[in-house]
Design a protein around this motif. Structure first.
Motif, PDB file in Angstrom:
ATOM      1  N   ASP A   1      -4.196  -6.931 -17.070  1.00 57.01           N
ATOM      2  CA  ASP A   1      -3.168  -7.797 -16.515  1.00 57.01           C
ATOM      3  C   ASP A   1      -2.933  -9.035 -17.370  1.00 57.01           C
ATOM      4  OD1 ASP A   1      -5.235  -9.553 -15.907  1.00 57.01           O
ATOM      5  OD2 ASP A   1      -5.196  -9.099 -13.784  1.00 57.01           O
ATOM      6  N   HIS A   2      -3.787  -9.310 -18.347  1.00 56.29           N
ATOM      7  CA  HIS A   2      -3.608 -10.415 -19.296  1.00 56.29           C
ATOM      8  C   HIS A   2      -3.378 -11.761 -18.605  1.00 56.29           C
ATOM      9  CE1 HIS A   2      -3.426  -7.425 -22.439  1.00 56.29           C
ATOM     10  NE2 HIS A   2      -2.494  -6.800 -21.774  1.00 56.29           N
ATOM     11  N   GLY A   3      -3.986 -11.960 -17.435  1.00 53.60           N
ATOM     12  CA  GLY A   3      -3.842 -13.230 -16.743  1.00 53.60           C
ATOM     13  C   GLY A   3      -2.515 -13.417 -16.040  1.00 53.60           C
ATOM     14  N   ARG A   4      -1.743 -12.336 -15.915  1.00 49.06           N
ATOM     15  CA  ARG A   4      -0.437 -12.424 -15.261  1.00 49.06           C
ATOM     16  C   ARG A   4      -0.477 -11.648 -13.956  1.00 49.06           C
ATOM     17  NH1 ARG A   4       1.690 -10.867 -20.791  1.00 49.06           N
ATOM     18  NH2 ARG A   4       1.251  -8.810 -20.017  1.00 49.06           N
ATOM     19  N   LEU A   5       0.299 -12.129 -13.024  1.00 50.37           N
ATOM     20  CA  LEU A   5       0.508 -11.414 -11.768  1.00 50.37           C
ATOM     21  C   LEU A   5       2.011 -11.279 -11.599  1.00 50.37           C
ATOM     22  CD1 LEU A   5      -0.370 -10.272  -9.014  1.00 50.37           C
ATOM     23  CD2 LEU A   5      -0.239 -12.601  -8.131  1.00 50.37           C
ATOM     24  N   GLU A   6       2.479 -10.059 -11.427  1.00 46.85           N
ATOM     25  CA  GLU A   6       3.920  -9.853 -11.241  1.00 46.85           C
ATOM     26  C   GLU A   6       4.141  -8.958 -10.043  1.00 46.85           C
ATOM     27  OE1 GLU A   6       7.972  -8.698 -13.655  1.00 46.85           O
ATOM     28  OE2 GLU A   6       6.055  -8.577 -14.680  1.00 46.85           O
ATOM     29  N   ILE A   7       5.052  -9.388  -9.184  1.00 45.08           N
ATOM     30  CA  ILE A   7       5.432  -8.603  -8.002  1.00 45.08           C
ATOM     31  C   ILE A   7       6.926  -8.357  -8.092  1.00 45.08           C
ATOM     32  CG2 ILE A   7       5.596  -8.578  -5.490  1.00 45.08           C
ATOM     33  CD1 ILE A   7       3.176 -10.525  -5.497  1.00 45.08           C
ATOM     34  N   ARG A   8       7.311  -7.090  -7.968  1.00 46.10           N
ATOM     35  CA  ARG A   8       8.734  -6.734  -7.988  1.00 46.10           C
ATOM     36  C   ARG A   8       9.111  -6.153  -6.637  1.00 46.10           C
ATOM     37  NH1 ARG A   8       7.255  -4.204 -12.928  1.00 46.10           N
ATOM     38  NH2 ARG A   8       7.818  -5.521 -14.674  1.00 46.10           N
ATOM     39  N   ARG A   9      10.256  -6.594  -6.138  1.00 50.56           N
ATOM     40  CA  ARG A   9      10.805  -6.052  -4.900  1.00 50.56           C
ATOM     41  C   ARG A   9      12.220  -5.594  -5.181  1.00 50.56           C
ATOM     42  NH1 ARG A   9       8.219 -10.785  -3.315  1.00 50.56           N
ATOM     43  NH2 ARG A   9       6.448 -10.436  -1.942  1.00 50.56           N
ATOM     44  N   SER A  30      26.379   1.780  -4.077  1.00 47.71           N
ATOM     45  CA  SER A  30      25.392   0.784  -3.681  1.00 47.71           C
ATOM     46  C   SER A  30      25.229  -0.264  -4.773  1.00 47.71           C
ATOM     47  CB  SER A  30      24.037   1.449  -3.421  1.00 47.71           C
ATOM     48  OG  SER A  30      23.519   2.008  -4.604  1.00 47.71           O
ATOM     49  N   PHE A  31      24.529  -1.313  -4.390  1.00 46.46           N
ATOM     50  CA  PHE A  31      24.061  -2.260  -5.395  1.00 46.46           C
ATOM     51  C   PHE A  31      22.658  -2.676  -5.017  1.00 46.46           C
ATOM     52  CE2 PHE A  31      26.142  -4.952  -2.269  1.00 46.46           C
ATOM     53  CZ  PHE A  31      25.381  -6.103  -2.207  1.00 46.46           C
ATOM     54  N   ALA A  32      21.917  -3.101  -6.024  1.00 42.74           N
ATOM     55  CA  ALA A  32      20.519  -3.458  -5.809  1.00 42.74           C
ATOM     56  C   ALA A  32      20.226  -4.807  -6.442  1.00 42.74           C
ATOM     57  CB  ALA A  32      19.599  -2.398  -6.411  1.00 42.74           C
ATOM     58  N   VAL A  33      19.279  -5.488  -5.861  1.00 45.44           N
ATOM     59  CA  VAL A  33      18.775  -6.744  -6.414  1.00 45.44           C
ATOM     60  C   VAL A  33      17.278  -6.557  -6.617  1.00 45.44           C
ATOM     61  CG1 VAL A  33      18.442  -9.214  -6.053  1.00 45.44           C
ATOM     62  CG2 VAL A  33      20.526  -8.099  -5.215  1.00 45.44           C
ATOM     63  N   ILE A  34      16.833  -6.734  -7.860  1.00 47.09           N
ATOM     64  CA  ILE A  34      15.411  -6.692  -8.168  1.00 47.09           C
ATOM     65  C   ILE A  34      14.916  -8.138  -8.189  1.00 47.09           C
ATOM     66  CG2 ILE A  34      13.634  -6.069  -9.858  1.00 47.09           C
ATOM     67  CD1 ILE A  34      14.963  -3.623  -8.668  1.00 47.09           C
ATOM     68  N   GLU A  35      13.941  -8.416  -7.358  1.00 46.89           N
ATOM     69  CA  GLU A  35      13.333  -9.743  -7.298  1.00 46.89           C
ATOM     70  C   GLU A  35      11.972  -9.652  -7.983  1.00 46.89           C
ATOM     71  OE1 GLU A  35      11.534 -12.722  -3.863  1.00 46.89           O
ATOM     72  OE2 GLU A  35      12.577 -10.898  -3.285  1.00 46.89           O
ATOM     73  N   SER A  36      11.811 -10.360  -9.093  1.00 47.60           N
ATOM     74  CA  SER A  36      10.554 -10.356  -9.841  1.00 47.60           C
ATOM     75  C   SER A  36       9.911 -11.729  -9.742  1.00 47.60           C
ATOM     76  CB  SER A  36      10.791 -10.034 -11.316  1.00 47.60           C
ATOM     77  OG  SER A  36      11.311  -8.745 -11.461  1.00 47.60           O
ATOM     78  N   THR A  37       8.736 -11.769  -9.160  1.00 46.45           N
ATOM     79  CA  THR A  37       7.979 -13.015  -9.068  1.00 46.45           C
ATOM     80  C   THR A  37       6.769 -12.881  -9.975  1.00 46.45           C
ATOM     81  OG1 THR A  37       8.711 -13.339  -6.793  1.00 46.45           O
ATOM     82  CG2 THR A  37       6.793 -14.605  -7.505  1.00 46.45           C
ATOM     83  N   ARG A  38       6.650 -13.814 -10.917  1.00 49.82           N
ATOM     84  CA  ARG A  38       5.552 -13.789 -11.885  1.00 49.82           C
ATOM     85  C   ARG A  38       4.735 -15.060 -11.771  1.00 49.82           C
ATOM     86  NH1 ARG A  38       7.219 -12.056 -17.814  1.00 49.82           N
ATOM     87  NH2 ARG A  38       5.067 -12.671 -17.953  1.00 49.82           N
ATOM     88  N   GLN A  39       3.441 -14.887 -11.949  1.00 48.86           N
ATOM     89  CA  GLN A  39       2.560 -16.039 -12.007  1.00 48.86           C
ATOM     90  C   GLN A  39       1.770 -15.934 -13.303  1.00 48.86           C
ATOM     91  OE1 GLN A  39       0.363 -16.753  -8.476  1.00 48.86           O
ATOM     92  NE2 GLN A  39      -0.520 -18.633  -9.228  1.00 48.86           N
ATOM     93  N   VAL A  40       1.968 -16.902 -14.193  1.00 49.26           N
ATOM     94  CA  VAL A  40       1.291 -16.945 -15.479  1.00 49.26           C
ATOM     95  C   VAL A  40       0.658 -18.319 -15.621  1.00 49.26           C
ATOM     96  CG1 VAL A  40       1.548 -16.732 -17.982  1.00 49.26           C
ATOM     97  CG2 VAL A  40       2.995 -15.363 -16.474  1.00 49.26           C
ATOM     98  N   LYS A  41      -0.657 -18.327 -15.765  1.00 47.77           N
ATOM     99  CA  LYS A  41      -1.396 -19.584 -15.927  1.00 47.77           C
ATOM    100  C   LYS A  41      -1.042 -20.608 -14.856  1.00 47.77           C
ATOM    101  CE  LYS A  41      -1.830 -18.924 -20.867  1.00 47.77           C
ATOM    102  NZ  LYS A  41      -1.491 -19.399 -22.196  1.00 47.77           N
TER     103      LYS A  41
END
Length: 109
Positions: A1-9, A30-41
């Protein structure tokens, strides 16, 4: 994970009236929205990416299709960079970059 946390919805919608002029896209379903939340350091960022699709509004299926598309893009970029040092190319005048890209694709194929 190299110190990263990523969550995709993935959020999928079939309420096409929310889009400006949805009739301009043939077979739009249809249409879609990708929500990417990342935590780095310790720093958290959230990014939203929007996609339109001819697939039904099924979040799991759309998320898989989007992820598969970017996997192909990333693998191609890696091949171009390793084979041709593409990231180091500095051709930027007139049509030079486009012409070189076409030639490189031809050679790679």
């Amino acid at each position: 994970d190299h110190g990263r946390l990523e969550i995709r919805r993935c959020h999928a919608f079939d309420a096409l009236q929310c889009l400006p002029r949805p009739e301009q896209w043939q077979d739009l379903k249809s249409f879609a929205v990708i929500e990417s939340t990342r935590q780095v350091k310790g720093l958290q960022t959230t990014e939203y990416r929007c996609y339109i699709s001819s697939l039904p509004a099924d979040a799991q299926r759309l998320a898989h299709a989007i992820r598969a598309h970017w996997s192909v893009e990333n693998q191609l970029h890696w091949c171009m960079d390793v084979a041709f040092a593409d990231d180091q190319m500095r051709a930027r005048t007139q049509y030079a970059a486009h012409n070189l890209a076409v030639l490189k694709q031809l050679v790679l194929n």
